[in-house]
Design an enzyme around this catalytic site. Structure first.
Site, PDB file in Angstrom:
ATOM      1  NE  ARG A 104      -3.886   0.555   1.877  1.00  0.00           N
ATOM      2  CZ  ARG A 104      -5.110   0.590   2.408  1.00  0.00           C
ATOM      3  NH1 ARG A 104      -5.357   1.286   3.499  1.00  0.00           N
ATOM      4  NH2 ARG A 104      -6.106  -0.080   1.843  1.00  0.00           N
ATOM      5  CD  GLN A 134     -12.872  -2.038  -0.962  1.00  0.00           C
ATOM      6  OE1 GLN A 134     -12.042  -1.916  -0.083  1.00  0.00           O
ATOM      7  NE2 GLN A 134     -14.048  -2.602  -0.746  1.00  0.00           N
ATOM      8  CG  ASP A 220     -13.621   6.060  -1.087  1.00  0.00           C
ATOM      9  OD1 ASP A 220     -13.674   5.954   0.154  1.00  0.00           O
ATOM     10  OD2 ASP A 220     -12.553   5.916  -1.731  1.00  0.00           O
ATOM     11  CB  CYS A 260     -13.953   0.870  -0.160  1.00  0.00           C
ATOM     12  SG  CYS A 260     -13.383   2.566   0.076  1.00  0.00           S
ATOM     13  NE  ARG A 288     -10.065  -5.568   0.247  1.00  0.00           N
ATOM     14  CZ  ARG A 288      -9.358  -4.539   0.734  1.00  0.00           C
ATOM     15  NH1 ARG A 288      -9.994  -3.522   1.262  1.00  0.00           N
ATOM     16  NH2 ARG A 288      -8.035  -4.516   0.667  1.00  0.00           N
TER      17      ARG A 288
HETATM   18  N1  NVA Z   1     -10.005   6.420  -1.466  1.00  0.00           N
HETATM   19  C1  NVA Z   1      -9.631   6.059  -0.119  1.00  0.00           C
HETATM   20  C2  NVA Z   1      -9.828   4.586   0.078  1.00  0.00           C
HETATM   21  C3  NVA Z   1      -9.490   4.080   1.458  1.00  0.00           C
HETATM   22  C4  NVA Z   1      -9.654   2.594   1.588  1.00  0.00           C
HETATM   23  C5  NVA Z   1      -8.192   6.457   0.142  1.00  0.00           C
HETATM   24  O1  NVA Z   1      -7.359   6.281  -0.747  1.00  0.00           O
HETATM   25  O2  NVA Z   1      -7.914   6.971   1.226  1.00  0.00           O
HETATM   26  N1   CP Z   2     -11.221  -0.421   2.329  1.00  0.00           N
HETATM   27  C1   CP Z   2      -9.968  -0.466   2.788  1.00  0.00           C
HETATM   28  O1   CP Z   2      -9.012  -0.694   2.026  1.00  0.00           O
HETATM   29  O2   CP Z   2      -9.847  -0.274   4.130  1.00  0.00           O
HETATM   30  P1   CP Z   2      -8.511  -0.056   4.959  1.00  0.00           P
HETATM   31  O3   CP Z   2      -7.981   1.313   4.597  1.00  0.00           O
HETATM   32  O4   CP Z   2      -8.926  -0.151   6.387  1.00  0.00           O
HETATM   33  O5   CP Z   2      -7.507  -1.117   4.581  1.00  0.00           O
END
Ligand code: NVA
Ligand code: CP
Length: 304
Positions: A104, A134, A220, A260, A288
């Site tokens: 991530r 997701q 979102d 999500c 997930r």
């Molecule tokens: N669009 C959000 C998704 C979090 C799971 C972000 O990138 O923060």
């Molecule tokens: N939806 C999602 O990816 O959640 P987290 O940020 O908690 O991993």
């Protein structure tokens, strides 16, 4: 066998995604009936987080353990990754000590550079551009509740962010439509979303028009991780893009609502929607776990 990565949704073909959904359904059933299934015993997953997470960390870590393997958590704060070690060097080292890596991070280019230097499959656990795991879970959830998504209409209300871009890619791979409504100046950038064309999505200035007759309404947060400096401005710009009960009323009667998570009730979604009868957000979050187990099984073992 060449290494297969999952860096964006269209790295997999329709056939591969359908196979993963089949496996996810089977793996979920085994898990629910307490049947041990350890195809990845002795395999190690390394998870690298440059941004916060609850669901992604938990589902990958628990998922790998449930498949008989182990998972190691690294973050930027207390590894050399935050102290300027080149991504390419980190990829060489980490991929010699593990069997699969989940990352991530910020720019998609970081995960691409990592994958180009990795000896093992790399999975995108969210970048600024995409969140493919997701959408695998979301579509699996849709299928569980409503059957095939082919030809259906998904309404995306809000920011054209990583999750939105991934819905748009998925629409091309699996042949459904996405109706997008964003505030002015937050529109979809087809190049950033890496789309082949515009056949599978349509943009609407009015969010109610985007939601009209949709099979699924989804949204979102208004401000994604890494964009916190824009928070105040976005709150004003997105004020009319809340999914509320009126919006759900113009969608199909049996429309689903997904998010999500994490969600901000009273911002992108009204509490009565996310906590109401159309919402399947808890199934979506749980899935997930199941789809990522199927994904890891596929990337490591191929079709079993
Ligand atoms: N669009 C959000 C998704 C979090 C799971 C972000 O990138 O923060
Ligand atoms: N939806 C999602 O990816 O959640 P987290 O940020 O908690 O991993």
């Amino acid at each position: 066998m060449s290494i297969k990565h999952f860096l964006q949704f269209n790295d997999l073909t329709r056939d591969e995604i359908e196979y993963i959904f089949e496996r996810a359904a089977w793996i979920k059933k085994q898990f629910k009936s307490y049947q041990q299934y350890w195809p990845l015993s002795d395999r190690t997953l390394v998870m690298i987080f440059e941004k916060a997470s609850t669901r992604t960390r938990l589902s990958f870590e628990a998922g790998m353990q449930q498949l008989g393997g182990s998972a190691i958590y690294l973050n930027t704060r207390d590894s050399q990754l935050g102290r300027g070690e080149p991504v390419e060097d980190a990829a060489q080292v980490i991929s010699r000590m593990s069997d699969i890596v989940m990352i991530r991070t910020f720019e998609q280019s970081i995960i691409e550079r990592f994958a180009a230097n990795s000896r093992v499959p790399v999975i995108n656990g969210l970048t600024n551009e995409y969140h493919p795991c997701q959408i695998l879970a979301d579509i699996f959830t849709f299928i569980e509740h409503r059957g095939s998504i082919q030809g259906k209409t998904v309404a995306w209300i809000g920011d054209s962010n990583n999750v939105c871009n991934t819905w748009l890619q998925a629409a091309e791979v699996l042949d459904f439509n996405v109706h997008v409504s964003t505030p002015p100046e937050y529109e979809v950038e087809p190049e950033r979303a890496n789309l082949y064309g515009t056949d599978h999505f349509e943009e609407f200035a009015d969010p109610m028009m985007a939601a009209k007759d949709a099979d699924l309404v989804t949204t979102d947060v208004w401000t994604s991780m890494g964009f916190e400096a824009e928070n105040e401005e976005r709150r004003k710009d997105f004020a009319d893009w809340q999914v509320d009960a009126d919006m759900m009323r113009v969608a199909k009667n049996n429309a689903l609502f997904m998010h999500c998570l994490p969600a901000h009730r009273g911002e992108e979604v009204a509490a009565e929607v996310i906590d109401g009868p159309h919402s399947v957000v808890w199934d979506e979050a749980e899935n997930r776990l199941h789809v990522q187990k199927a994904l890891m099984e596929y990337l490591l073992l191929g079709k079993v």
